[in-house]
Structures are given as C-alpha cells and as structure tokens.
Design a protein around this motif. Structure first.
Motif, PDB file in Angstrom:
ATOM      1  N   LEU A   1      24.850 -64.137 -72.474  1.00  0.00           N
ATOM      2  CA  LEU A   1      24.677 -65.238 -72.086  1.00  0.00           C
ATOM      3  C   LEU A   1      24.495 -66.352 -72.659  1.00  0.00           C
ATOM      4  CD1 LEU A   1      22.797 -63.595 -68.962  1.00  0.00           C
ATOM      5  CD2 LEU A   1      25.627 -65.026 -69.214  1.00  0.00           C
ATOM      6  N   THR A   2      23.814 -66.565 -73.763  1.00  0.00           N
ATOM      7  CA  THR A   2      23.255 -67.238 -74.411  1.00  0.00           C
ATOM      8  C   THR A   2      24.392 -67.502 -74.774  1.00  0.00           C
ATOM      9  OG1 THR A   2      20.226 -66.845 -74.479  1.00  0.00           O
ATOM     10  CG2 THR A   2      20.922 -67.847 -76.352  1.00  0.00           C
ATOM     11  N   ASN A   3      24.929 -66.860 -75.380  1.00  0.00           N
ATOM     12  CA  ASN A   3      26.220 -67.397 -76.971  1.00  0.00           C
ATOM     13  C   ASN A   3      26.962 -68.654 -76.185  1.00  0.00           C
ATOM     14  OD1 ASN A   3      24.964 -66.500 -78.938  1.00  0.00           O
ATOM     15  ND2 ASN A   3      26.329 -64.146 -79.060  1.00  0.00           N
ATOM     16  N   GLU A   4      27.257 -67.699 -74.648  1.00  0.00           N
ATOM     17  CA  GLU A   4      27.862 -68.834 -73.673  1.00  0.00           C
ATOM     18  C   GLU A   4      27.725 -69.987 -72.962  1.00  0.00           C
ATOM     19  OE1 GLU A   4      28.608 -65.531 -70.666  1.00  0.00           O
ATOM     20  OE2 GLU A   4      30.101 -64.689 -72.012  1.00  0.00           O
ATOM     21  N   ALA A   5      26.384 -69.725 -73.080  1.00  0.00           N
ATOM     22  CA  ALA A   5      25.451 -71.207 -72.608  1.00  0.00           C
ATOM     23  C   ALA A   5      25.929 -72.536 -73.169  1.00  0.00           C
ATOM     24  CB  ALA A   5      24.205 -71.063 -72.611  1.00  0.00           C
ATOM     25  N   GLU A   6      25.149 -71.358 -75.441  1.00  0.00           N
ATOM     26  CA  GLU A   6      25.648 -72.332 -76.244  1.00  0.00           C
ATOM     27  C   GLU A   6      26.858 -73.111 -76.609  1.00  0.00           C
ATOM     28  OE1 GLU A   6      24.414 -72.383 -81.290  1.00  0.00           O
ATOM     29  OE2 GLU A   6      24.717 -70.331 -79.798  1.00  0.00           O
ATOM     30  N   GLU A   7      28.065 -72.149 -76.065  1.00  0.00           N
ATOM     31  CA  GLU A   7      29.728 -72.393 -76.768  1.00  0.00           C
ATOM     32  C   GLU A   7      30.149 -73.971 -74.981  1.00  0.00           C
ATOM     33  OE1 GLU A   7      34.235 -70.977 -76.833  1.00  0.00           O
ATOM     34  OE2 GLU A   7      31.825 -69.391 -76.518  1.00  0.00           O
ATOM     35  N   LEU A   8      29.662 -73.349 -74.381  1.00  0.00           N
ATOM     36  CA  LEU A   8      29.487 -74.457 -72.991  1.00  0.00           C
ATOM     37  C   LEU A   8      28.933 -75.749 -73.338  1.00  0.00           C
ATOM     38  CD1 LEU A   8      29.598 -72.706 -69.621  1.00  0.00           C
ATOM     39  CD2 LEU A   8      31.644 -73.218 -71.154  1.00  0.00           C
ATOM     40  N   VAL A   9      28.137 -75.530 -74.129  1.00  0.00           N
ATOM     41  CA  VAL A   9      26.849 -77.333 -73.956  1.00  0.00           C
ATOM     42  C   VAL A   9      27.617 -78.310 -75.511  1.00  0.00           C
ATOM     43  CG1 VAL A   9      24.806 -78.502 -75.272  1.00  0.00           C
ATOM     44  CG2 VAL A   9      24.816 -76.090 -73.453  1.00  0.00           C
ATOM     45  N   LEU A  10      28.207 -77.005 -76.361  1.00  0.00           N
ATOM     46  CA  LEU A  10      28.646 -77.418 -77.913  1.00  0.00           C
ATOM     47  C   LEU A  10      29.909 -78.073 -77.726  1.00  0.00           C
ATOM     48  CD1 LEU A  10      27.646 -74.451 -80.812  1.00  0.00           C
ATOM     49  CD2 LEU A  10      26.714 -76.928 -80.273  1.00  0.00           C
ATOM     50  N   LYS A  11      30.772 -77.303 -76.651  1.00  0.00           N
ATOM     51  CA  LYS A  11      31.888 -77.564 -76.401  1.00  0.00           C
ATOM     52  C   LYS A  11      31.643 -78.942 -75.681  1.00  0.00           C
ATOM     53  CE  LYS A  11      36.588 -76.706 -73.857  1.00  0.00           C
ATOM     54  NZ  LYS A  11      36.606 -75.758 -72.725  1.00  0.00           N
ATOM     55  N   GLN A  12      30.674 -79.125 -74.636  1.00  0.00           N
ATOM     56  CA  GLN A  12      30.670 -80.689 -74.125  1.00  0.00           C
ATOM     57  C   GLN A  12      29.807 -81.483 -74.937  1.00  0.00           C
ATOM     58  OE1 GLN A  12      31.303 -81.766 -70.820  1.00  0.00           O
ATOM     59  NE2 GLN A  12      30.667 -84.090 -71.720  1.00  0.00           N
ATOM     60  N   LEU A  13      29.093 -81.238 -75.807  1.00  0.00           N
ATOM     61  CA  LEU A  13      28.788 -82.375 -76.932  1.00  0.00           C
ATOM     62  C   LEU A  13      30.017 -82.995 -78.182  1.00  0.00           C
ATOM     63  CD1 LEU A  13      25.677 -81.015 -77.608  1.00  0.00           C
ATOM     64  CD2 LEU A  13      26.296 -82.902 -76.876  1.00  0.00           C
ATOM     65  N   LYS A  14      31.372 -82.128 -78.174  1.00  0.00           N
ATOM     66  CA  LYS A  14      32.102 -82.385 -79.113  1.00  0.00           C
ATOM     67  C   LYS A  14      33.070 -83.104 -77.475  1.00  0.00           C
ATOM     68  CE  LYS A  14      34.218 -79.272 -81.532  1.00  0.00           C
ATOM     69  NZ  LYS A  14      34.558 -78.244 -82.450  1.00  0.00           N
ATOM     70  N   LYS A  15      32.636 -82.615 -77.054  1.00  0.00           N
ATOM     71  CA  LYS A  15      34.123 -83.899 -76.199  1.00  0.00           C
ATOM     72  C   LYS A  15      33.748 -85.213 -76.051  1.00  0.00           C
ATOM     73  CE  LYS A  15      36.534 -84.182 -71.680  1.00  0.00           C
ATOM     74  NZ  LYS A  15      36.602 -83.577 -70.348  1.00  0.00           N
ATOM     75  N   SER A  16      32.311 -85.433 -75.850  1.00  0.00           N
ATOM     76  CA  SER A  16      31.646 -86.296 -75.820  1.00  0.00           C
ATOM     77  C   SER A  16      31.527 -87.895 -76.916  1.00  0.00           C
ATOM     78  CB  SER A  16      29.804 -86.319 -74.526  1.00  0.00           C
ATOM     79  OG  SER A  16      29.936 -85.781 -73.705  1.00  0.00           O
ATOM     80  N   PHE A  17      31.546 -86.503 -78.067  1.00  0.00           N
ATOM     81  CA  PHE A  17      30.645 -87.528 -79.298  1.00  0.00           C
ATOM     82  C   PHE A  17      32.506 -88.175 -79.544  1.00  0.00           C
ATOM     83  CE2 PHE A  17      26.987 -86.325 -80.221  1.00  0.00           C
ATOM     84  CZ  PHE A  17      25.599 -86.975 -80.491  1.00  0.00           C
ATOM     85  N   LYS A  18      33.301 -87.017 -79.402  1.00  0.00           N
ATOM     86  CA  LYS A  18      34.895 -87.546 -79.367  1.00  0.00           C
ATOM     87  C   LYS A  18      35.027 -89.027 -78.623  1.00  0.00           C
ATOM     88  CE  LYS A  18      37.128 -83.540 -81.812  1.00  0.00           C
ATOM     89  NZ  LYS A  18      38.092 -82.254 -81.156  1.00  0.00           N
ATOM     90  N   ILE A  19      34.848 -88.827 -77.663  1.00  0.00           N
ATOM     91  CA  ILE A  19      35.201 -89.411 -76.631  1.00  0.00           C
ATOM     92  C   ILE A  19      33.965 -91.287 -77.384  1.00  0.00           C
ATOM     93  CG2 ILE A  19      34.609 -90.890 -74.142  1.00  0.00           C
ATOM     94  CD1 ILE A  19      35.526 -88.091 -73.218  1.00  0.00           C
ATOM     95  N   VAL A  20      32.669 -91.158 -77.142  1.00  0.00           N
ATOM     96  CA  VAL A  20      32.016 -91.814 -77.577  1.00  0.00           C
ATOM     97  C   VAL A  20      32.741 -92.646 -79.103  1.00  0.00           C
ATOM     98  CG1 VAL A  20      29.929 -92.652 -78.720  1.00  0.00           C
ATOM     99  CG2 VAL A  20      30.179 -91.555 -76.802  1.00  0.00           C
ATOM    100  N   LYS A  21      33.555 -91.859 -80.209  1.00  0.00           N
ATOM    101  CA  LYS A  21      33.830 -91.720 -81.278  1.00  0.00           C
ATOM    102  C   LYS A  21      35.033 -93.921 -80.948  1.00  0.00           C
ATOM    103  CE  LYS A  21      36.003 -90.943 -85.580  1.00  0.00           C
ATOM    104  NZ  LYS A  21      36.550 -89.771 -86.873  1.00  0.00           N
ATOM    105  N   ILE A  22      35.866 -93.110 -80.165  1.00  0.00           N
ATOM    106  CA  ILE A  22      36.518 -93.826 -79.617  1.00  0.00           C
ATOM    107  C   ILE A  22      36.853 -95.142 -78.855  1.00  0.00           C
ATOM    108  CG2 ILE A  22      39.024 -93.930 -77.604  1.00  0.00           C
ATOM    109  CD1 ILE A  22      39.144 -91.044 -78.425  1.00  0.00           C
TER     110      ILE A  22
END
Length: 209
Positions: free
Chosen positions: A9-30
């Motif tokens: 459950l912890t790994n899944e939660a971490e993966e979801l948060v990191l996935k969102q952060l990656k998406k956010s930073f890619k958009i912020v970079k643009i």
C-alpha cells in the motif's frame, strides 16, 4: 494487515504521488518556457514605449516653446505629432496587456499543478509515512523537496505577475521613469533561474513516462 500488505500500500501510494509530481513538473517546465517567451516579447515593446514617451516629451516642450521657428511656421504640427505618438503608445499598451494575459494563464497553470500535487499527496500522506516523504535518491528527489519547490514556484509566478501588473498600472505616458521601472521588472529572470536550478536536480526523475 500484514507487513507485506502494508508495504505494498505504501509503495502504491508513493507511486501515485511521484506520478503526479512528475506530471506537474513537466507542465510547469512548459509553462516556464512559455512565460519566458512571452516575457521576452515584452522587452522590445516597453523599449518602444520608452522611445515614444521621449518623443512625446520633446513634442510637449516644443509646444511650450513659442519661439521655436518650426512651431511658428507650422503651428498645427506639434498637436498632430502628439496625437500620432499617443495613438502609437496606446497600441503598444494593448500589446503589452495581451501579453500580460498570456503570463497570467501560465501563472494559473503553475498554481493548478501545485494544488493538484498537494491534493494527491494529502490523500496518501497517512499511508506514505514520514520516511517515504523524506526519502531521496540520486535519481529521485524527496517528495517533500518537490512539493516545496512547487510551492515556491507557484508563489514566485504569482509575485512576478503581480509586480508586472503593478508597474504596468503605474504607466503614464509623460513619466519616463515609470516606463524604465517597468522595463527593469520585465528583465527580472527570477522565474527562469529558479525553475532551471530545480529542473537540473530532477533530470533523471523527469525522463521517460
């Protein structure tokens, strides 16, 4: 719940948060690149506005100098020049305001990404635990660091937009100093410098999907 199930459950939660952060930073970079492109378009416009203001000032002085031979010979000329200069300055101001709208759109998108990442994090923070939030590696910054960077970026974008709007609202065509202050504000590269500095720390993290 077994330890294994808890870890999953912890790994899944971490993966979801990191996935969102990656998406956010890619958009912020643009959006950072969009901000810089739009901001850079404003500098020659403001320089043009300054040149026009200087001409306007000279024209005003010429109007006041009744002994000026050109004015005596063509009394309507200063008024016509003034009208032409004011019209040109209005056109430049319209272009600047259009660009400000684009800067505002970039700022809103950056703020939205911070809110999106915080929403996903808040949903999973209890499962994640402090250790996972603070954990970092050579290829992945800590979740806590990335959330802090996003918060800083959202704040910086908002501040820089507000400062540009404040300076723009102070513009008076006869006030060359105000136009010079506006030019200095648009030459401020705080956003670009902060964004580039943190993107460098996230090179491996942002690669791939």
């Amino acid at each position: 719940m077994t330890n294994e199930a808890g870890r999953q459950l912890t790994n899944e939660a971490e993966e979801l948060v990191l996935k969102q952060l990656k998406k956010s930073f890619k958009i912020v970079k643009i959006q950072g690149a969009q901000w810089k492109e739009t901001n850079d378009k404003c500098n020659p416009l403001i320089q043009s506005l300054l040149n026009l203001a200087e001409q306007h000032s000279c024209c005003q002085k010429a109007c006041q100098a009744g002994s000026n031979p050109v004015v005596q010979r063509f009394p309507d000329l200063p008024g016509k020049l003034n009208s032409s200069l004011l019209h040109s300055m209005e056109l430049v101001m319209m272009q600047l305001r259009e660009n400000m709208h684009s800067l505002q759109e970039a700022q809103k998108k950056v703020s939205r990404q911070y809110n999106n990442s915080m929403e996903v994090y808040n949903r999973h923070q209890t499962i994640l635990g402090l250790d996972r939030v603070l954990r970092r590696s050579p290829t992945c910054p800590a979740i806590s660091d990335m959330l802090e960077w996003l918060a800083d970026l959202a704040k910086i974008f908002a501040q820089q937009l507000a400062l540009r709007n404040i300076h723009l609202d102070k513009i008076r065509y006869e006030d060359e100093d105000a136009i010079k202050s506006l030019l200095a504000q648009f030459k401020d590269e705080t956003i670009t410098n902060y964004l580039q500095g943190n993107i460098l720390k996230m090179g491996f993290f942002l690669e791939g999907e």
